[in-house]
Design a protein around this motif. Sequence first.
Motif, PDB file in Angstrom:
ATOM      1  N   PRO A   1       0.824  -1.214   0.000  1.00 18.47           N
ATOM      2  CA  PRO A   1       0.000   0.000   0.000  1.00 18.47           C
ATOM      3  C   PRO A   1       0.853   1.257   0.000  1.00 18.47           C
ATOM      4  CG  PRO A   1       0.049  -0.995   2.179  1.00 18.47           C
ATOM      5  CD  PRO A   1       0.723  -1.966   1.256  1.00 18.47           C
ATOM      6  N   ASP A   2       0.291   2.321  -0.555  1.00 16.58           N
ATOM      7  CA  ASP A   2       0.974   3.613  -0.515  1.00 16.58           C
ATOM      8  C   ASP A   2       0.962   4.207   0.888  1.00 16.58           C
ATOM      9  OD1 ASP A   2       1.569   3.993  -3.394  1.00 16.58           O
ATOM     10  OD2 ASP A   2      -0.606   3.898  -3.571  1.00 16.58           O
ATOM     11  N   ARG A   3      -0.064   3.857   1.650  1.00 18.64           N
ATOM     12  CA  ARG A   3      -0.164   4.372   3.014  1.00 18.64           C
ATOM     13  C   ARG A   3      -0.949   3.395   3.866  1.00 18.64           C
ATOM     14  NH1 ARG A   3      -3.159   7.792   6.267  1.00 18.64           N
ATOM     15  NH2 ARG A   3      -4.764   8.317   4.745  1.00 18.64           N
ATOM     16  N   GLU A   4      -0.554   3.269   5.138  1.00 15.78           N
ATOM     17  CA  GLU A   4      -1.264   2.417   6.086  1.00 15.78           C
ATOM     18  C   GLU A   4      -2.030   3.319   7.054  1.00 15.78           C
ATOM     19  OE1 GLU A   4       1.800  -0.135   7.730  1.00 15.78           O
ATOM     20  OE2 GLU A   4       1.379  -1.633   6.190  1.00 15.78           O
ATOM     21  N   PRO A   5      -3.342   3.430   6.908  1.00 18.36           N
ATOM     22  CA  PRO A   5      -4.100   4.337   7.779  1.00 18.36           C
ATOM     23  C   PRO A   5      -4.068   3.873   9.223  1.00 18.36           C
ATOM     24  CG  PRO A   5      -5.584   2.987   6.473  1.00 18.36           C
ATOM     25  CD  PRO A   5      -4.214   2.722   5.947  1.00 18.36           C
ATOM     26  N   ALA A   6      -4.177   4.824  10.123  1.00 12.65           N
ATOM     27  CA  ALA A   6      -4.197   4.510  11.551  1.00 12.65           C
ATOM     28  C   ALA A   6      -5.558   3.942  11.933  1.00 12.65           C
ATOM     29  CB  ALA A   6      -3.909   5.758  12.367  1.00 12.65           C
ATOM     30  N   ASP A   7      -5.565   3.110  12.959  1.00  9.14           N
ATOM     31  CA  ASP A   7      -6.814   2.626  13.523  1.00  9.14           C
ATOM     32  C   ASP A   7      -7.625   3.819  14.022  1.00  9.14           C
ATOM     33  OD1 ASP A   7      -8.811   1.061  14.668  1.00  9.14           O
ATOM     34  OD2 ASP A   7      -7.640   0.615  16.473  1.00  9.14           O
ATOM     35  N   GLY A   8      -8.852   3.936  13.537  1.00 12.41           N
ATOM     36  CA  GLY A   8      -9.709   5.041  13.918  1.00 12.41           C
ATOM     37  C   GLY A   8      -9.592   6.272  13.040  1.00 12.41           C
ATOM     38  N   GLU A   9      -8.720   6.235  12.051  1.00 17.13           N
ATOM     39  CA  GLU A   9      -8.496   7.410  11.199  1.00 17.13           C
ATOM     40  C   GLU A   9      -9.691   7.653  10.264  1.00 17.13           C
ATOM     41  OE1 GLU A   9      -5.556   8.758   7.526  1.00 17.13           O
ATOM     42  OE2 GLU A   9      -4.832   7.305   9.011  1.00 17.13           O
ATOM     43  N   ARG A  10     -10.048   8.921  10.099  1.00 21.23           N
ATOM     44  CA  ARG A  10     -11.058   9.316   9.122  1.00 21.23           C
ATOM     45  C   ARG A  10     -10.361   9.604   7.790  1.00 21.23           C
ATOM     46  NH1 ARG A  10     -16.302  11.630   8.696  1.00 21.23           N
ATOM     47  NH2 ARG A  10     -16.466  13.227   7.068  1.00 21.23           N
ATOM     48  N   ILE A  11     -10.886   9.004   6.740  1.00 24.34           N
ATOM     49  CA  ILE A  11     -10.344   9.175   5.389  1.00 24.34           C
ATOM     50  C   ILE A  11     -11.480   9.741   4.547  1.00 24.34           C
ATOM     51  CG2 ILE A  11      -9.220   8.012   3.459  1.00 24.34           C
ATOM     52  CD1 ILE A  11      -8.746   5.639   5.514  1.00 24.34           C
ATOM     53  N   GLU A  12     -11.218  10.803   3.802  1.00 23.32           N
ATOM     54  CA  GLU A  12     -12.322  11.418   3.078  1.00 23.32           C
ATOM     55  C   GLU A  12     -11.862  12.030   1.773  1.00 23.32           C
ATOM     56  OE1 GLU A  12     -14.006  14.792   5.190  1.00 23.32           O
ATOM     57  OE2 GLU A  12     -12.162  14.954   6.352  1.00 23.32           O
ATOM     58  N   GLY A  13     -12.839  12.244   0.895  1.00 24.57           N
ATOM     59  CA  GLY A  13     -12.596  12.885  -0.385  1.00 24.57           C
ATOM     60  C   GLY A  13     -13.800  13.712  -0.766  1.00 24.57           C
ATOM     61  N   ASP A  14     -13.961  13.959  -2.037  1.00 26.38           N
ATOM     62  CA  ASP A  14     -15.048  14.793  -2.552  1.00 26.38           C
ATOM     63  C   ASP A  14     -16.325  13.958  -2.655  1.00 26.38           C
ATOM     64  OD1 ASP A  14     -16.781  16.460  -3.920  1.00 26.38           O
ATOM     65  OD2 ASP A  14     -15.264  17.179  -5.309  1.00 26.38           O
ATOM     66  N   GLY A  15     -17.170  14.024  -1.620  1.00 24.95           N
ATOM     67  CA  GLY A  15     -18.440  13.312  -1.632  1.00 24.95           C
ATOM     68  C   GLY A  15     -18.415  11.939  -0.989  1.00 24.95           C
ATOM     69  N   TRP A  16     -17.354  11.617  -0.255  1.00 27.22           N
ATOM     70  CA  TRP A  16     -17.295  10.328   0.441  1.00 27.22           C
ATOM     71  C   TRP A  16     -16.388  10.462   1.662  1.00 27.22           C
ATOM     72  CZ3 TRP A  16     -12.542   8.082   1.231  1.00 27.22           C
ATOM     73  CH2 TRP A  16     -11.492   8.554   0.435  1.00 27.22           C
ATOM     74  N   ALA A  17     -16.607   9.593   2.630  1.00 25.71           N
ATOM     75  CA  ALA A  17     -15.769   9.544   3.833  1.00 25.71           C
ATOM     76  C   ALA A  17     -15.934   8.180   4.486  1.00 25.71           C
ATOM     77  CB  ALA A  17     -16.149  10.647   4.817  1.00 25.71           C
ATOM     78  N   VAL A  18     -14.884   7.704   5.115  1.00 29.06           N
ATOM     79  CA  VAL A  18     -14.938   6.479   5.903  1.00 29.06           C
ATOM     80  C   VAL A  18     -14.048   6.650   7.121  1.00 29.06           C
ATOM     81  CG1 VAL A  18     -15.369   4.950   3.920  1.00 29.06           C
ATOM     82  CG2 VAL A  18     -13.013   5.381   4.662  1.00 29.06           C
ATOM     83  N   ARG A  19     -14.282   5.817   8.126  1.00 29.20           N
ATOM     84  CA  ARG A  19     -13.381   5.713   9.262  1.00 29.20           C
ATOM     85  C   ARG A  19     -12.841   4.289   9.290  1.00 29.20           C
ATOM     86  NH1 ARG A  19     -12.337   9.113  13.059  1.00 29.20           N
ATOM     87  NH2 ARG A  19     -14.249  10.312  12.680  1.00 29.20           N
ATOM     88  N   ALA A  20     -11.517   4.162   9.370  1.00 30.35           N
ATOM     89  CA  ALA A  20     -10.879   2.852   9.382  1.00 30.35           C
ATOM     90  C   ALA A  20     -10.895   2.271  10.791  1.00 30.35           C
ATOM     91  CB  ALA A  20      -9.441   2.961   8.886  1.00 30.35           C
ATOM     92  N   HIS A  21     -11.251   0.999  10.896  1.00 27.53           N
ATOM     93  CA  HIS A  21     -11.223   0.282  12.170  1.00 27.53           C
ATOM     94  C   HIS A  21     -10.394  -0.989  11.993  1.00 27.53           C
ATOM     95  CE1 HIS A  21     -14.334   2.800  13.996  1.00 27.53           C
ATOM     96  NE2 HIS A  21     -15.030   2.678  12.883  1.00 27.53           N
ATOM     97  N   TRP A  22      -9.449  -1.197  12.901  1.00 29.14           N
ATOM     98  CA  TRP A  22      -8.663  -2.431  12.891  1.00 29.14           C
ATOM     99  C   TRP A  22      -9.543  -3.557  13.430  1.00 29.14           C
ATOM    100  CZ3 TRP A  22      -5.084  -4.406  17.174  1.00 29.14           C
ATOM    101  CH2 TRP A  22      -4.375  -5.530  16.724  1.00 29.14           C
ATOM    102  N   THR A  23      -9.809  -4.568  12.587  1.00 23.95           N
ATOM    103  CA  THR A  23     -10.701  -5.666  12.965  1.00 23.95           C
ATOM    104  C   THR A  23     -10.035  -6.999  12.615  1.00 23.95           C
ATOM    105  OG1 THR A  23     -11.836  -5.351  10.831  1.00 23.95           O
ATOM    106  CG2 THR A  23     -12.850  -4.362  12.790  1.00 23.95           C
ATOM    107  N   PRO A  24      -9.004  -7.372  13.361  1.00 21.15           N
ATOM    108  CA  PRO A  24      -8.282  -8.615  13.055  1.00 21.15           C
ATOM    109  C   PRO A  24      -9.090  -9.848  13.440  1.00 21.15           C
ATOM    110  CG  PRO A  24      -7.498  -7.703  15.118  1.00 21.15           C
ATOM    111  CD  PRO A  24      -8.484  -6.697  14.560  1.00 21.15           C
ATOM    112  N   GLY A  25      -8.575 -10.992  13.038  1.00 17.26           N
ATOM    113  CA  GLY A  25      -9.225 -12.270  13.343  1.00 17.26           C
ATOM    114  C   GLY A  25      -9.152 -13.175  12.141  1.00 17.26           C
TER     115      GLY A  25
END
Length: 292
Positions: A125-149
């Motif tokens: 990957p070009d970047r590894e987002p942090a657990d809980g990080e908000r990632i957003e762009g023009d008209g979209w957004a997500v929050r990353a959650h670390w969910t191993p298993g």
Amino acid sequence: MDGSYGAAEQLGSTVVRVLAPNPSPMTHRGTCTYVLGEGAGRAVIDPGPPDAAHMEAVLGACSGARVEAILVTHAHLDHSPGAALLAARTGAPVLGWRFDRGRSETMQALAGIGGGEGVDRAFAPDREPADGERIEGDGWAVRAHWTPGHMASHLSFETPDGDVLSGDVAMGWASTMISPPDGDVAQFLGSMDRLAALGARRFLPGHGEPVEAPAERCRDLRAHRLAREAAILAALDGGTTIPDLVARVYVDTPPALHPAAARNVLAHLIRLAETGAATADRLAPDGRFRRA
């Protein structure tokens, strides 16, 4: 699903699903690629296998909007290799975690026990987002959650609308495979608690249909794992092998899936050894296990 590979299926005002043509006993009808956004930008989640026709279908589902980010829940060959193709076409950065990030100390120590089913070791990957990080762009957004298993480096992505793109850690059509050293039962149980606490309105999984009662599904998946663990513990005797346990515990599972079941059994035996409920001459697929 409407049954058409490559068809763009609208699952809400801001999410479209495109089914990849890679059906198998482990992938159900294929990998679900999701396109998020309603403005000038789009995010693509889990581009799937490196299939040129699928990439064209995903780009078509973007409706002319620019792809601003490619998000990957986990580095398995049915989810992540298409990211490089899509990035080459769009110039969008790839966000996710490398395949071996997030392993517990126990799993790091057991890195040589085999497994690695379908791992995309080339995923960079070009970047590894942090657990809980908000990632957003023009008209979209997500929050990353670390969910191993299912995989130690597994991420889920939560949208402002209450959808959680849950990859393979929580699906409706089947319980997830947990194969050490990538899969970890203890981590999986923790992820079920964390996902249930999000209060999501639905899960959009990597395979199969949306899960409309996500908290209940997390509780069911957690209970299923604990029931399997109890059955494995009950079947242990003076020196039991994993093939013996698969035959005793997975009596309703088709023989073609017994190799996957054996990896699940190994994962449970590792957790039982960690908790002191079982012992082993060695923690390995060919080890012999006893109830403590």
